[in-house]
Write an enzyme that holds these catalytic residues in place. Structure first.
Site, PDB file in Angstrom:
ATOM      1  N   LYS A  94      38.592  55.349  34.424  1.00 18.38           N
ATOM      2  CA  LYS A  94      38.223  55.213  35.833  1.00 18.38           C
ATOM      3  C   LYS A  94      39.324  54.465  36.582  1.00 18.38           C
ATOM      4  O   LYS A  94      39.549  53.281  36.344  1.00 18.38           O
ATOM      5  CB  LYS A  94      36.907  54.444  35.998  1.00 18.38           C
ATOM      6  CG  LYS A  94      36.410  54.583  37.441  1.00 18.38           C
ATOM      7  CD  LYS A  94      35.419  53.542  37.845  1.00 18.38           C
ATOM      8  CE  LYS A  94      36.062  52.269  38.336  1.00 18.38           C
ATOM      9  NZ  LYS A  94      36.817  52.401  39.599  1.00 18.38           N
ATOM     10  N   GLU A 114      42.384  42.494  30.155  1.00 11.14           N
ATOM     11  CA  GLU A 114      43.622  41.967  30.740  1.00 11.14           C
ATOM     12  C   GLU A 114      43.259  41.537  32.150  1.00 11.14           C
ATOM     13  O   GLU A 114      42.991  42.374  33.006  1.00 11.14           O
ATOM     14  CB  GLU A 114      44.703  43.051  30.713  1.00 11.14           C
ATOM     15  CG  GLU A 114      46.098  42.472  30.747  1.00 11.14           C
ATOM     16  CD  GLU A 114      46.619  42.377  32.153  1.00 11.14           C
ATOM     17  OE1 GLU A 114      46.395  41.311  32.775  1.00 11.14           O
ATOM     18  OE2 GLU A 114      47.247  43.330  32.615  1.00 11.14           O
ATOM     19  N   CYS A 173      49.414  40.646  38.200  1.00 14.65           N
ATOM     20  CA  CYS A 173      48.616  39.634  37.485  1.00 14.65           C
ATOM     21  C   CYS A 173      49.514  38.567  36.861  1.00 14.65           C
ATOM     22  O   CYS A 173      49.112  37.422  36.729  1.00 14.65           O
ATOM     23  CB  CYS A 173      47.746  40.298  36.434  1.00 14.65           C
ATOM     24  SG  CYS A 173      48.616  41.515  35.475  1.00 14.65           S
ATOM     25  N   GLU A 175      44.063  32.603  41.917  1.00 13.81           N
ATOM     26  CA  GLU A 175      44.970  33.744  42.016  1.00 13.81           C
ATOM     27  C   GLU A 175      44.856  34.323  43.422  1.00 13.81           C
ATOM     28  O   GLU A 175      43.777  34.711  43.856  1.00 13.81           O
ATOM     29  CB  GLU A 175      44.551  34.792  40.972  1.00 13.81           C
ATOM     30  CG  GLU A 175      45.528  35.936  40.866  1.00 13.81           C
ATOM     31  CD  GLU A 175      45.139  36.942  39.804  1.00 13.81           C
ATOM     32  OE1 GLU A 175      43.938  37.209  39.640  1.00 13.81           O
ATOM     33  OE2 GLU A 175      46.039  37.462  39.125  1.00 13.81           O
TER      34      GLU A 175
HETATM   35  P1  NAD Z   1      38.122  44.266  40.177  1.00 12.06           P
HETATM   36  O1  NAD Z   1      38.061  43.588  38.874  1.00 12.06           O
HETATM   37  O2  NAD Z   1      36.946  44.178  41.073  1.00 12.06           O
HETATM   38  O3  NAD Z   1      38.414  45.823  39.966  1.00 12.06           O
HETATM   39  C1  NAD Z   1      39.189  46.347  38.892  1.00 12.06           C
HETATM   40  C2  NAD Z   1      38.537  47.641  38.425  1.00 12.06           C
HETATM   41  O4  NAD Z   1      37.240  47.364  37.911  1.00 12.06           O
HETATM   42  C3  NAD Z   1      38.329  48.672  39.512  1.00 12.06           C
HETATM   43  O5  NAD Z   1      38.547  49.957  38.970  1.00 12.06           O
HETATM   44  C4  NAD Z   1      36.867  48.488  39.871  1.00 12.06           C
HETATM   45  O6  NAD Z   1      36.278  49.647  40.434  1.00 12.06           O
HETATM   46  C5  NAD Z   1      36.262  48.193  38.522  1.00 12.06           C
HETATM   47  N1  NAD Z   1      34.991  47.469  38.533  1.00 12.06           N
HETATM   48  C6  NAD Z   1      34.484  46.654  39.501  1.00 12.06           C
HETATM   49  N2  NAD Z   1      33.288  46.160  39.124  1.00 12.06           N
HETATM   50  C7  NAD Z   1      33.036  46.666  37.878  1.00 12.06           C
HETATM   51  C8  NAD Z   1      31.979  46.502  36.938  1.00 12.06           C
HETATM   52  N3  NAD Z   1      30.939  45.730  37.202  1.00 12.06           N
HETATM   53  N4  NAD Z   1      32.057  47.141  35.762  1.00 12.06           N
HETATM   54  C9  NAD Z   1      33.120  47.904  35.459  1.00 12.06           C
HETATM   55  N5  NAD Z   1      34.141  48.111  36.308  1.00 12.06           N
HETATM   56  C10 NAD Z   1      34.116  47.491  37.505  1.00 12.06           C
HETATM   57  O7  NAD Z   1      39.378  43.778  40.927  1.00 12.06           O
HETATM   58  P2  NAD Z   1      39.703  44.014  42.478  1.00 12.06           P
HETATM   59  O8  NAD Z   1      38.515  43.924  43.363  1.00 12.06           O
HETATM   60  O9  NAD Z   1      40.440  45.284  42.550  1.00 12.06           O
HETATM   61  O10 NAD Z   1      40.587  42.752  42.751  1.00 12.06           O
HETATM   62  C11 NAD Z   1      39.992  41.463  42.847  1.00 12.06           C
HETATM   63  C12 NAD Z   1      40.876  40.444  42.212  1.00 12.06           C
HETATM   64  O11 NAD Z   1      41.127  40.799  40.840  1.00 12.06           O
HETATM   65  C13 NAD Z   1      42.258  40.370  42.804  1.00 12.06           C
HETATM   66  O12 NAD Z   1      42.306  39.560  43.922  1.00 12.06           O
HETATM   67  C14 NAD Z   1      43.029  39.797  41.664  1.00 12.06           C
HETATM   68  O13 NAD Z   1      42.868  38.418  41.630  1.00 12.06           O
HETATM   69  C15 NAD Z   1      42.395  40.393  40.451  1.00 12.06           C
HETATM   70  N6  NAD Z   1      43.130  41.535  39.918  1.00 12.06           N
HETATM   71  C16 NAD Z   1      43.795  41.377  38.752  1.00 12.06           C
HETATM   72  C17 NAD Z   1      44.514  42.448  38.236  1.00 12.06           C
HETATM   73  C18 NAD Z   1      45.271  42.355  36.977  1.00 12.06           C
HETATM   74  O14 NAD Z   1      46.125  43.188  36.731  1.00 12.06           O
HETATM   75  N7  NAD Z   1      44.995  41.410  36.129  1.00 12.06           N
HETATM   76  C19 NAD Z   1      44.541  43.653  38.905  1.00 12.06           C
HETATM   77  C20 NAD Z   1      43.823  43.791  40.086  1.00 12.06           C
HETATM   78  C21 NAD Z   1      43.103  42.723  40.564  1.00 12.06           C
END
Ligand code: NAD
Length: 478
Positions: free
Chosen positions: A184, A258, A292, A389
């Site tokens: 996804k 991660e 990240c 972050e």
């Molecule tokens: P997120 O964790 O909400 O989303 C990442 C992925 O997880 C997306 O594909 C999202 O649709 C999915 N997701 C959301 N809720 C889920 C659930 N309950 N079960 C399974 N999948 C789910 O991250 P975001 O909203 O895109 O970003 C928020 C914060 O996360 C950012 O501000 C940053 O701090 C962090 N982030 C970290 C990384 C990294 O590479 N470590 C990448 C993006 C964001």
């Protein structure tokens, strides 16, 4: 001295053909969702709607997992490693052939500068597939026992900051190990994953080996909680990672996470300052700071802080912010309105808590989501901008006097993904690196990635490693 202005040098977008709507990629074909809906994906640099993308519901996720299971049982699991390798090499070559198109598409959907998608993201995507293709017929020599077996069906959820690269990190080792996948992509950046689905069709990959289900957090939750999944791989926020760890606990599913980071980039007084300044800029302004492992906490030895900051401000004033498709652009658009809001909120908290905020003069476009490169000085370890972050182009500067103080401050975080050390002394690099609680420590460089090198975190940055021989382990039962 007179300065020459840059002329606009936009990359043409005529090479990409974005459809008005996209279905789900299940069992080798694009299909309409049975019980889901759809959502729009927009260009963050212009707010233009790019396409209507399907949102998978419960029965769609179920169909995708069943397709992956069939493909695993009947085709991909039993296939000889050497034959799987042929498919992976084919995928790698097709990605190279379509590299320019994929780079433009990534920049349009994500907002990252074309210079980065063209020179970093897409070449690394191809390199990942080439690298793991090489492992597919050599798994018994990987150090995981004489006859390592695949795990089964992997459910993979990725974020929006490196959309196609995170897909490659997830899919290439899974397929090399003989697993099939349901992936996804993030809701704001689905288009290159859907282009990858077309690449799978071009490569004649057997149906069901790769399935792409688009949608938001709920689709992700349905996927990771599906009982037909054997292995969950997630990259994203610590908050969602925690929820996934809870939902997987007590099942037989394997899990790798991660998550976020708040990396320290440590500059000692004997560091080559000009190179260090380049490393600081690359560490925090690369990909708008949506990284990240970004070097978001700068730790500078007190005796050189004035010099470093003066040169850093000069360098930041040279950064070109704007059109992601312009080949001269250094800093592109923030990926979404929601992320822009978060960056604004945390930056306002930095000011309210008493840190000094500075940005170079820069004119931001009227439409789209933009944030000027920002520097905070006078930051204390208690400030939110030093602890949380931000995931944006915002750098917090702290100082230290001794190596011991630098190490203590660097480790004073719930995260532990990456760190940087700048010094001329090799012995100091080895000493400090060994004491930093971070999965990756870069010395006299920053944000360097290679498919042969493992990547992953400590503490709240998650567990498991991606990349290299270590990256195979998550996809093999031994
Ligand atoms: P997120 O964790 O909400 O989303 C990442 C992925 O997880 C997306 O594909 C999202 O649709 C999915 N997701 C959301 N809720 C889920 C659930 N309950 N079960 C399974 N999948 C789910 O991250 P975001 O909203 O895109 O970003 C928020 C914060 O996360 C950012 O501000 C940053 O701090 C962090 N982030 C970290 C990384 C990294 O590479 N470590 C990448 C993006 C964001």
């Amino acid at each position: 001295m007179p300065r020459f202005e840059y002329a606009p040098a936009p990359e043409s977008r005529s090479i990409v053909d974005i459809r008005s709507s996209y279905g789900l990629f299940i069992n080798g074909s694009f299909v309409d969702p049975a019980d889901g809906g759809s959502r729009k994906t927009v260009n963050p640099a212009t707010e233009e709607v790019l396409a209507e993308v399907a949102e998978a519901g419960e029965s769609d996720v179920d169909s995708a997992v069943r397709a992956a299971r069939r493909a695993y049982d009947e085709v991909w699991g039993p296939m000889r490693g050497a034959d799987r390798a042929k498919y992976l090499y084919r995928l790698a070559r097709l990605i190279q052939e379509r590299a320019r198109e994929l780079a433009v598409l990534e920049s349009i959907d994500n907002g990252k500068p074309i210079r980065e998608s063209r020179d970093v993201d897409i070449p690394l995507v191809a390199a990942h597939f080439f690298y793991y293709a090489g492992w597919a017929d050599k798994l018994r020599h990987a150090g995981f026992g004489p006859d390592p077996r695949p795990i089964g069906v992997a459910g993979q959820v990725i974020p929006w900051n490196f959309p196609l690269l995170m897909l490659a990190w997830k899919i290439a080792p899974a397929l090399a190990g003989g697993n099939t996948v349901v992936l996804k992509p993030a809701e704001t950046t689905p288009l290159t994953a859907l282009a990858f689905a077309e690449v799978c069709q071009q490569a004649d990959l057997p149906p069901g080996v790769v399935n792409i289900v688009t949608g938001g957090g709920e689709t992700g939750r349905l996927l990771v909680e599906h009982p037909g999944i054997d292995k969950v791989a997630f990259t994203g926020s610590t908050e969602v990672g925690r929820a996934i760890a809870k939902s997987v606990a007590g099942t037989t599913k394997r899990l790798t996470l991660e998550l976020g980071g708040k990396a320290a980039n440590i500059i000692f007084d004997d560091a080559p300052v000009d190179q260090a300044v380049e490393g600081i800029v690359n560490g925090i302004f690369f990909n708008q700071g949506h990284v990240c492992c970004a070097g978001s906490r700068l730790l500078v030895q007190e005796s050189i802080v004035d010099d470093v900051l003066a040169r850093l401000r000069d360098r930041m004033a040279q950064l070109r912010v704007g059109d992601p498709l312009d080949k001269n652009t250094d800093v592109g658009a923030i990926n979404s309105a929601a992320q822009l809001e978060r960056i604004r909120e945390l930056s306002a908290a930095g000011e309210a808590e008493g840190a000094d905020r500075w940005s170079p003069p820069c004119v931001l476009p009227d439409r789209g989501y933009w944030f000027a490169p920002t520097l905070f000085t006078g930051v204390s370890q208690a400030h939110r901008i030093a602890r949380e972050e931000i995931f944006g182009p915002v750098l917090s500067v702290l100082t230290f006097r001794t190596p011991a103080e630098a190490i203590e401050k660097a480790n004073n975080t719930p995260y532990g993904l990456s760190a940087g050390v700048w010094t001329e002394k090799g012995s100091r690099i080895l000493d400090v690196a060994a004491k930093l609680r971070a999965g990756v420590v870069w010395a006299n460089t920053f944000n360097k990635f290679d498919p042969t090198s493992p990547f992953g975190g400590y503490k709240e940055s998650g567990y498991g490693r991606e990349g290299g021989r270590h990256g195979l382990e998550a996809y093999l039962a031994h």
